[in-house]
Design a protein around this motif. Structure first.
Motif, PDB file in Angstrom:
ATOM      1  N   PRO A   1       0.668  -1.286   0.157  1.00 43.83           N
ATOM      2  CA  PRO A   1       0.143  -0.141   0.048  1.00 43.83           C
ATOM      3  C   PRO A   1       0.705   1.086  -0.069  1.00 43.83           C
ATOM      4  O   PRO A   1       0.253   2.403  -0.327  1.00 43.83           O
ATOM      5  CB  PRO A   1      -0.767  -0.252   1.263  1.00 43.83           C
ATOM      6  CG  PRO A   1      -0.209  -1.210   2.155  1.00 43.83           C
ATOM      7  CD  PRO A   1       0.608  -2.255   1.251  1.00 43.83           C
ATOM      8  N   SER A   2       1.923   1.107   0.418  1.00 42.41           N
ATOM      9  CA  SER A   2       2.923   2.320   0.338  1.00 42.41           C
ATOM     10  C   SER A   2       3.203   3.021  -0.975  1.00 42.41           C
ATOM     11  O   SER A   2       3.416   4.170  -1.236  1.00 42.41           O
ATOM     12  CB  SER A   2       4.169   1.976   1.101  1.00 42.41           C
ATOM     13  OG  SER A   2       4.939   0.940   0.631  1.00 42.41           O
ATOM     14  N   ALA A   3       3.161   2.080  -1.878  1.00 47.02           N
ATOM     15  CA  ALA A   3       3.076   2.510  -3.269  1.00 47.02           C
ATOM     16  C   ALA A   3       2.135   3.371  -3.702  1.00 47.02           C
ATOM     17  O   ALA A   3       2.455   4.280  -4.732  1.00 47.02           O
ATOM     18  CB  ALA A   3       3.191   1.435  -4.263  1.00 47.02           C
ATOM     19  N   CYS A   4       0.946   3.321  -3.065  1.00 43.72           N
ATOM     20  CA  CYS A   4      -0.155   4.353  -3.636  1.00 43.72           C
ATOM     21  C   CYS A   4      -0.126   5.197  -2.524  1.00 43.72           C
ATOM     22  O   CYS A   4      -0.952   6.290  -2.814  1.00 43.72           O
ATOM     23  CB  CYS A   4      -1.517   3.578  -3.437  1.00 43.72           C
ATOM     24  SG  CYS A   4      -1.255   1.807  -4.237  1.00 43.72           S
ATOM     25  N   MET A   5       0.216   5.411  -1.340  1.00 43.84           N
ATOM     26  CA  MET A   5      -0.091   6.277  -0.464  1.00 43.84           C
ATOM     27  C   MET A   5       0.214   7.714  -0.661  1.00 43.84           C
ATOM     28  O   MET A   5      -0.743   8.501  -0.572  1.00 43.84           O
ATOM     29  CB  MET A   5       0.738   5.659   0.685  1.00 43.84           C
ATOM     30  CG  MET A   5       0.678   6.686   2.163  1.00 43.84           C
ATOM     31  SD  MET A   5       2.079   7.112   2.891  1.00 43.84           S
ATOM     32  CE  MET A   5       1.670   7.709   4.432  1.00 43.84           C
ATOM     33  N   SER A   6       1.215   7.810  -1.147  1.00 46.41           N
ATOM     34  CA  SER A   6       1.745   9.510  -1.230  1.00 46.41           C
ATOM     35  C   SER A   6       0.815  10.289  -2.224  1.00 46.41           C
ATOM     36  O   SER A   6       0.473  11.434  -2.098  1.00 46.41           O
ATOM     37  CB  SER A   6       3.198   9.934  -2.057  1.00 46.41           C
ATOM     38  OG  SER A   6       3.471   9.533  -3.111  1.00 46.41           O
ATOM     39  N   CYS A   7       0.185   9.583  -3.312  1.00 50.75           N
ATOM     40  CA  CYS A   7      -0.747  10.179  -4.192  1.00 50.75           C
ATOM     41  C   CYS A   7      -2.356   9.931  -3.601  1.00 50.75           C
ATOM     42  O   CYS A   7      -3.158  10.949  -3.641  1.00 50.75           O
ATOM     43  CB  CYS A   7      -0.753   9.685  -5.650  1.00 50.75           C
ATOM     44  SG  CYS A   7       0.743  10.242  -6.151  1.00 50.75           S
TER      45      CYS A   7
ATOM     46  N   VAL B   1      -6.533  15.263   2.068  1.00 44.31           N
ATOM     47  CA  VAL B   1      -8.103  15.808   1.992  1.00 44.31           C
ATOM     48  C   VAL B   1      -9.038  15.479   0.932  1.00 44.31           C
ATOM     49  O   VAL B   1      -9.978  15.189   0.973  1.00 44.31           O
ATOM     50  CB  VAL B   1      -8.240  17.422   2.436  1.00 44.31           C
ATOM     51  CG1 VAL B   1      -7.630  17.642   4.002  1.00 44.31           C
ATOM     52  CG2 VAL B   1      -7.497  18.064   1.555  1.00 44.31           C
ATOM     53  N   ASP B   2      -8.267  15.666  -0.269  1.00 43.70           N
ATOM     54  CA  ASP B   2      -8.928  15.464  -1.408  1.00 43.70           C
ATOM     55  C   ASP B   2      -9.210  13.862  -1.967  1.00 43.70           C
ATOM     56  O   ASP B   2     -10.063  13.610  -2.593  1.00 43.70           O
ATOM     57  CB  ASP B   2      -8.257  16.046  -2.654  1.00 43.70           C
ATOM     58  CG  ASP B   2      -8.610  17.453  -2.947  1.00 43.70           C
ATOM     59  OD1 ASP B   2      -9.256  17.995  -1.623  1.00 43.70           O
ATOM     60  OD2 ASP B   2      -8.039  17.998  -3.788  1.00 43.70           O
ATOM     61  N   HIS B   3      -8.504  12.994  -1.297  1.00 41.16           N
ATOM     62  CA  HIS B   3      -8.829  11.589  -1.728  1.00 41.16           C
ATOM     63  C   HIS B   3      -7.901  10.812  -0.747  1.00 41.16           C
ATOM     64  O   HIS B   3      -6.948  10.386  -0.797  1.00 41.16           O
ATOM     65  CB  HIS B   3      -7.964  11.463  -3.465  1.00 41.16           C
ATOM     66  CG  HIS B   3      -6.972  12.470  -3.434  1.00 41.16           C
ATOM     67  ND1 HIS B   3      -5.784  12.534  -2.664  1.00 41.16           N
ATOM     68  CD2 HIS B   3      -6.882  13.286  -4.364  1.00 41.16           C
ATOM     69  CE1 HIS B   3      -5.265  13.433  -3.467  1.00 41.16           C
ATOM     70  NE2 HIS B   3      -5.690  13.960  -4.408  1.00 41.16           N
ATOM     71  N   ARG B   4      -8.681  10.511   0.577  1.00 40.27           N
ATOM     72  CA  ARG B   4      -8.282   9.889   1.566  1.00 40.27           C
ATOM     73  C   ARG B   4      -8.472   8.272   1.529  1.00 40.27           C
ATOM     74  O   ARG B   4      -8.541   7.614   2.305  1.00 40.27           O
ATOM     75  CB  ARG B   4      -9.158  10.157   2.793  1.00 40.27           C
ATOM     76  CG  ARG B   4      -8.826  11.691   3.088  1.00 40.27           C
ATOM     77  CD  ARG B   4      -9.114  11.740   4.858  1.00 40.27           C
ATOM     78  NE  ARG B   4      -8.838  13.035   5.138  1.00 40.27           N
ATOM     79  CZ  ARG B   4      -7.538  13.726   5.623  1.00 40.27           C
ATOM     80  NH1 ARG B   4      -6.462  12.989   5.397  1.00 40.27           N
ATOM     81  NH2 ARG B   4      -7.640  14.872   5.860  1.00 40.27           N
ATOM     82  N   ASP B   5      -8.020   7.838   0.265  1.00 37.44           N
ATOM     83  CA  ASP B   5      -8.097   6.582   0.110  1.00 37.44           C
ATOM     84  C   ASP B   5      -7.108   5.584   0.895  1.00 37.44           C
ATOM     85  O   ASP B   5      -7.660   4.653   1.666  1.00 37.44           O
ATOM     86  CB  ASP B   5      -7.770   6.149  -1.434  1.00 37.44           C
ATOM     87  CG  ASP B   5      -8.495   6.888  -2.466  1.00 37.44           C
ATOM     88  OD1 ASP B   5      -9.527   6.924  -2.560  1.00 37.44           O
ATOM     89  OD2 ASP B   5      -7.918   7.759  -2.884  1.00 37.44           O
ATOM     90  N   TYR B   6      -6.022   6.039   1.239  1.00 39.40           N
ATOM     91  CA  TYR B   6      -4.928   5.429   1.906  1.00 39.40           C
ATOM     92  C   TYR B   6      -5.627   5.281   3.438  1.00 39.40           C
ATOM     93  O   TYR B   6      -5.578   4.466   4.256  1.00 39.40           O
ATOM     94  CB  TYR B   6      -3.799   5.885   1.769  1.00 39.40           C
ATOM     95  CG  TYR B   6      -2.603   5.129   2.677  1.00 39.40           C
ATOM     96  CD1 TYR B   6      -2.043   4.000   2.442  1.00 39.40           C
ATOM     97  CD2 TYR B   6      -2.313   5.575   3.872  1.00 39.40           C
ATOM     98  CE1 TYR B   6      -1.117   3.451   2.934  1.00 39.40           C
ATOM     99  CE2 TYR B   6      -1.466   5.122   4.817  1.00 39.40           C
ATOM    100  CZ  TYR B   6      -0.888   3.683   4.363  1.00 39.40           C
ATOM    101  OH  TYR B   6       0.044   3.142   5.099  1.00 39.40           O
ATOM    102  N   GLU B   7      -5.651   6.482   3.922  1.00 39.63           N
ATOM    103  CA  GLU B   7      -6.071   6.411   5.316  1.00 39.63           C
ATOM    104  C   GLU B   7      -7.405   5.926   5.751  1.00 39.63           C
ATOM    105  O   GLU B   7      -7.733   5.135   6.705  1.00 39.63           O
ATOM    106  CB  GLU B   7      -6.504   7.966   5.632  1.00 39.63           C
ATOM    107  CG  GLU B   7      -5.048   8.968   5.571  1.00 39.63           C
ATOM    108  CD  GLU B   7      -5.118   9.627   4.543  1.00 39.63           C
ATOM    109  OE1 GLU B   7      -5.464   9.089   3.376  1.00 39.63           O
ATOM    110  OE2 GLU B   7      -4.769  10.905   4.378  1.00 39.63           O
ATOM    111  N   VAL B   8      -8.391   5.931   4.569  1.00 42.29           N
ATOM    112  CA  VAL B   8      -9.529   5.096   5.088  1.00 42.29           C
ATOM    113  C   VAL B   8      -9.364   3.466   5.058  1.00 42.29           C
ATOM    114  O   VAL B   8     -10.031   2.852   5.882  1.00 42.29           O
ATOM    115  CB  VAL B   8     -10.616   5.526   3.892  1.00 42.29           C
ATOM    116  CG1 VAL B   8     -11.907   4.650   3.682  1.00 42.29           C
ATOM    117  CG2 VAL B   8     -10.987   7.096   3.897  1.00 42.29           C
TER     118      VAL B   8
END
Lengths: 513, 513, 513
Positions: free
Chosen positions: A258-264, A268-275
């Protein structure tokens, strides 16, 4: 003087290719016949969305009752647009931005650092002359930039004797930065899947840089240095591969994490990783990532927990659009059960099925659809409040008192342009772009807190309360001002300021609005 | 009654030693001749920054046209200050806080827990009598506090037979807590590098506790229990080593990991950790930390990804100031290309050069400088709006209606004192201290989202919009009140309240302002 | 028409069993004789808290001077309530929600996905017929849902030959979802400790679903799909075990890791995880989790750093209430040194004592108590400001102009119902539920930033400033409106809106308030 105000319906799905992610996010608001004001300059009155004349200072709105006529026009336009090959359209655009819009349209210059964000902009410039073979590159760079040489040495490229020259060339005065096509020679399946995204809808990795950023988005209506950060993620549309398979190891195992996707896919605009991280799926990942064999393919039975890539790139499919949203994410309220969304829904039930029963997956998707539906009730309630302020002419301030927006006119954008707008519009923008999308994303990823109290539904409550309180003050003051004969004169700072002045259109309207 | 209002220019670099981090953060606003109001009491009119008389309720501002005269005075003062040995100044200060300021200056008492935050305050107090050797300590504490004994057993101290007594003494009635000097005997290089920071500028680990916190900061104008948290990080200036090398393992490998820096270098005021974590550098760390050999020195070629310590403590250099910011971080807008910043810039290009070309590093730094420059356009635009509210006398409320601030007067602080101020000042404070610094930090760490939409430039847009809307309401109401003859009478809650009353100066001005 | 306004004191500790977590959070405001308004309908005037008649639009408050009388009444009520066995009360309630409140009380229907959140709601429904033994289950599901079979295969259940049938039954048409009782057969100690929580106070894992969510909380006054996320965490009260020991591995080691707690104990309402993660305790965990043997019991000497479970489930004690808060967390200001809290304080000193001296632990707890005390000074100051707005009748708007709240009346809730309220109430709610609790949690977990600038005391400053500015505007406008004879007419949007209308009571009061 005449002011041209256009009112138009957005029609979901038609304008993807010319819309920014940001505008896309707002588009959802309009799919049930809602309205959007856009005051343009007289010289713009060829606007395809039609419009109507109005006296200065008087905003006229029109709910399009004949929207089908426009829909027909737009459908034809969309078909024509689809017929144009995207690649050739890109080619015609270079050098960049000739077809852009906004204050910086004519003067936008990619900052120097863009050379490394977009291989098309790279210009070799270094003092070393000569033509070298790969072994010579490695020998010298082991001293000059040792880390990247170390990375390469542990990569499969080293084993396969794919040297620096394969991607950068061998003439040190003519070095280049690799494009997806550079990788395609060896990694045909993955790159062609990635390229399929160009015609797979919006948003898409493969479209992230050129249509999304260069031609329509922030890059052209903000000072260039302010928006470099946007391009740092969106470059996935121009460089492609090394956004996830980092240089110069290019590891498949790394890109599965998941780290590969995290930085983008965070923020606030796209909290996919945090969610996702906050869901039980993410919890198990955190607990067990160190004991997981990431060299295994992304296939059922290989992982104890689903990650970004496991669900959105099943089997390693590099067309992420195919495996991602259905029904316009949470930013559009559409009929989520409509036939056009059925294939994606069925695909999701299959993906969930590696661990869950189809009955559970279906119930989960139903809940998600319902939660999105409820969230748009709030959005429409808020939007109605803002609309009324415009209709009554009491927005603080009305659009004509703002500095012209990046499209060359004054806009009651309902938050679509989230700078130099009344703070109530900013609140509305955040309500939609943050709270509403998070409600969807929280539900989609089974992250209860994200769907409710932390990022989602309860945040939307907060925005709605704040919008009501802000609107109430405007209304009270307007009423008093009318009574006592002190008409509201918007402050000069709405039009001018050291930063705001940099955002204005190059050529201001002659009447000095 | 006369009210003294002083207006002065801040001159970056001169007042580090007596300024708090907080005020430092605001200092940047003033480096281009901008103004700062500070209303002081008549008895304070010996203020070295000069000032002018004004009638009560009437604020007069003056742009210093003769600032060079003051600069000369200040330069001399700074030279004198630099000539004073810092250690002796500290010594003269103990017992603490005699030279402090603020409401608690005379009554501030370190809460009991400070004994463990500052070894100078520790008083041994335990029921065990006797003098013990190290082996006896270990034998007993293996039962009393087993975890720390376990830590010590796996430490290099255990191998080297450095027992508890080496740091705490051997008389159980006279135990002490170690200071940097305690460690210096064996770790001379590291501690002397750490101590070099005392004269290396601001901010600095070695200055974090005494000059920053005890003498000028929160510790003296807030209830003591409220600010213990500040000292929990700032103690790195008094204890030093175990903030990063945690007790009682004192591992070098641990201190190389980003977690060592995280608890202090995170959060709204200083999002260093989050910003880095969200960059590709941080992503690779997350993906590979478990497979990384952290026992290796922080040298080129040893790590696949840069961490806090890799860049800011290259080769293990414990003078972090030397390896950190150039050009005043993002909190000051200075000429970032000026010769005085050249050495640090060159150093950064060298650090980046372990992986990147110097051309890339330079382009990245240029972008960072430009992004900081743009961000200050917004700051100045916002500041002008606040200044105008003061000039027009319509701030809600004007300073004289606030409870006196911690320096003993009323201040239009533009956010420098972020409690009991009009919310528009709080917004301005957050705009500078949060959004502006994050724009810098996002750019510095190549974290696109941090520089733009999540923490940086777009947050600054939000603050600017909110400031405009808040200012507009003040102006509209003031105009109406004037027209209808209902002068604005600030509410009593600006002066009094259960908490606000605890913040007031000990001896209020006689005229009861 | 008469409007009934009741004013009552909350008495901490008495109403746990019928209070939601949310209301619990606000309860702390009232424990020093403070007041709470609640406007109820005339038909509700049997309210046990008493009340008084008032004319419409005129709010009357009364500080109870005879609160001891009520305390007696309440004490008796509490004793009676305690005498009722909780389990039988639950049983009487099924099918769910018949005794609930709020707009959805009569029509609330658990969304389909609740079947997997609450085993009592599960209805088997699948096309497979037949009775199977465990080996047959495994053989078939290895193909149908391979991941969960893989999980089971590495679980201790597989070794012990505890098959699927042990928890789900063997008739595929009558499958069930396990309850805590299902696990109790083998894991008697743990389940009985978990069940002890039912009588151990509030909050408690074992009470999280039924009394907290079904009977009194969000589930009944918000659209069902909007609050599924709440139940995703609160299900720990109905399913129990697999919230921490995830299916189908059910690992004890996994449940010892902080990730097991994270998805529920994080986010704005309860930042336990983030606060701990940001402390030195969390930093060491991050640095060393990969080298830690998590199979060890949670006992002194076994771990280098304390985790959630290490402190709150010492020795594996599954009654977390026993090992958690003392003195009502940070949401209540009580005499934290009172005898009733002594046992928990002593327990904490013991837990800290695995690594720290008792003197340090005591100093830390003292600081925490003091910090909580200071934080409530701010809360009371803010509350006074809101109270005055109600007393003066100038709240924007007054309660009777709001849509009826979920209890069937208009409420000046001071934030307890955080939707469709004046934004100043929302600010107050967040001040208490977010900033004040975080101050406590930051202090409790030695997370300096959380206690101060990022989540805690300085956030409370921000809320207080915002509340003052918002109140000031209401006051200024009211004064002007009175002078010029333009009485404030609250906007219709406070009563009606597409979303707001869904929240109204089923049967509105006849007088149309």
């Amino acid at each position: 003087m005449m002011i041209q105000y256009t009112i138009f319906d957005f029609m979901p799905g038609f304008f993807d290719c010319t819309m920014t992610l940001l505008r896309f996010a707002v588009k959802g608001l309009h799919c049930r016949g809602s309205i959007r004001y856009n005051a343009v300059h007289p010289e713009n009155n060829h606007h395809p969305f039609g419009g109507m004349q109005a006296k200065p200072g008087h905003i006229v709105m029109r709910h399009s009752n004949r929207r089908w006529k426009w829909r027909l026009v737009l459908a034809v336009a969309a078909l024509l647009a689809a017929a144009l090959p995207w690649d050739s359209a890109v080619a015609a655009d270079r050098p960049y931005l000739s077809h852009g819009a906004g204050a910086y349209r004519d003067q936008w210059q990619a900052p120097s650092v863009y050379q490394w964000l977009d291989p098309n902009l790279f210009t070799p410039n270094n003092p070393i002359q000569g033509v070298f073979n790969g072994e010579a590159c490695v020998a010298c760079h082991a001293g000059v930039t040792p880390t990247i040489v170390n990375d390469w040495k542990i990569s499969r490229h080293a084993t396969a004797k794919v040297y620096c020259t394969a991607c950068h060339g061998n003439d040190h005065q003519k070095l280049s930065m690799p494009k997806p096509e550079t990788c395609e020679g060896c990694h045909k399946t993955q790159v062609s899947q990635y390229k399929e995204e160009l015609n797979a809808g919006h948003p898409a990795h493969a479209r992230a840089m050129d249509p999304d950023v260069y031609r329509n988005a922030w890059q052209m209506h903000k000072p260039p240095a302010e928006v470099v950060g946007c391009a740092q993620c969106h470059r996935i549309g121009s460089v492609g591969c090394d956004s996830c398979h980092t240089r110069h190891k290019f590891s498949a195992a790394e890109a599965r994490k998941p780290s590969a996707c995290m930085s983008c896919h965070s923020g606030v605009d796209h909290r996919d990783y945090e969610v996702w991280e906050n869901s039980k799926h993410g919890n198990i990942w955190q607990a067990e990532t160190q004991d997981t064999d990431w060299t295994k393919p992304l296939q059922r039975g290989n992982y104890r927990f689903p990650t970004c890539a496991y669900c959105h790139m099943p089997g390693g499919d590099h067309n992420t659009v195919r495996n991602t949203v259905y029904a316009g994410m949470g930013t559009q309220e559409v009929n989520r059960g409509a036939p056009e969304h059925q294939a994606k829904r069925d695909r999701w039930i299959g993906v969930c099925g590696d661990c869950h029963s189809s009955r559970f997956a279906r119930a989960q998707l139903d809940y998600m659809d319902d939660a999105v539906s409820v969230s748009f009730k709030k959005v429409r309630e808020a939007k109605r409040i803002l609309e009324d302020l415009y209709k009554e002419g009491i927005m603080e301030p009305m659009p004509q008192f703002l500095a012209p927006g990046w499209k060359g006119g004054h806009a009651a954008a309902f938050g679509g342009m989230n700078y130099n707008v009344p703070t109530i519009e900013r609140l509305f923008y955040e309500m939609v772009a943050f709270a509403t999308t998070n409600t969807f994303k929280g539900a989609a990823h089974s992250s209860g807190g994200a769907a409710t109290y932390t990022f989602g539904a309860f945040e939307a409550d907060k925005y709605l309360a704040a919008i009501k309180s802000e609107a109430e003050k405007m209304r009270r003051m307007a009423k008093i001002e009318q009574k006592v004969g002190v008409p509201y004169q918007p402050s000069e700072f709405w039009k001018h300021g050291e930063y705001t002045d940099t955002l204005k259109v190059i050529k201001e309207p002659k009447d000095g609005r």
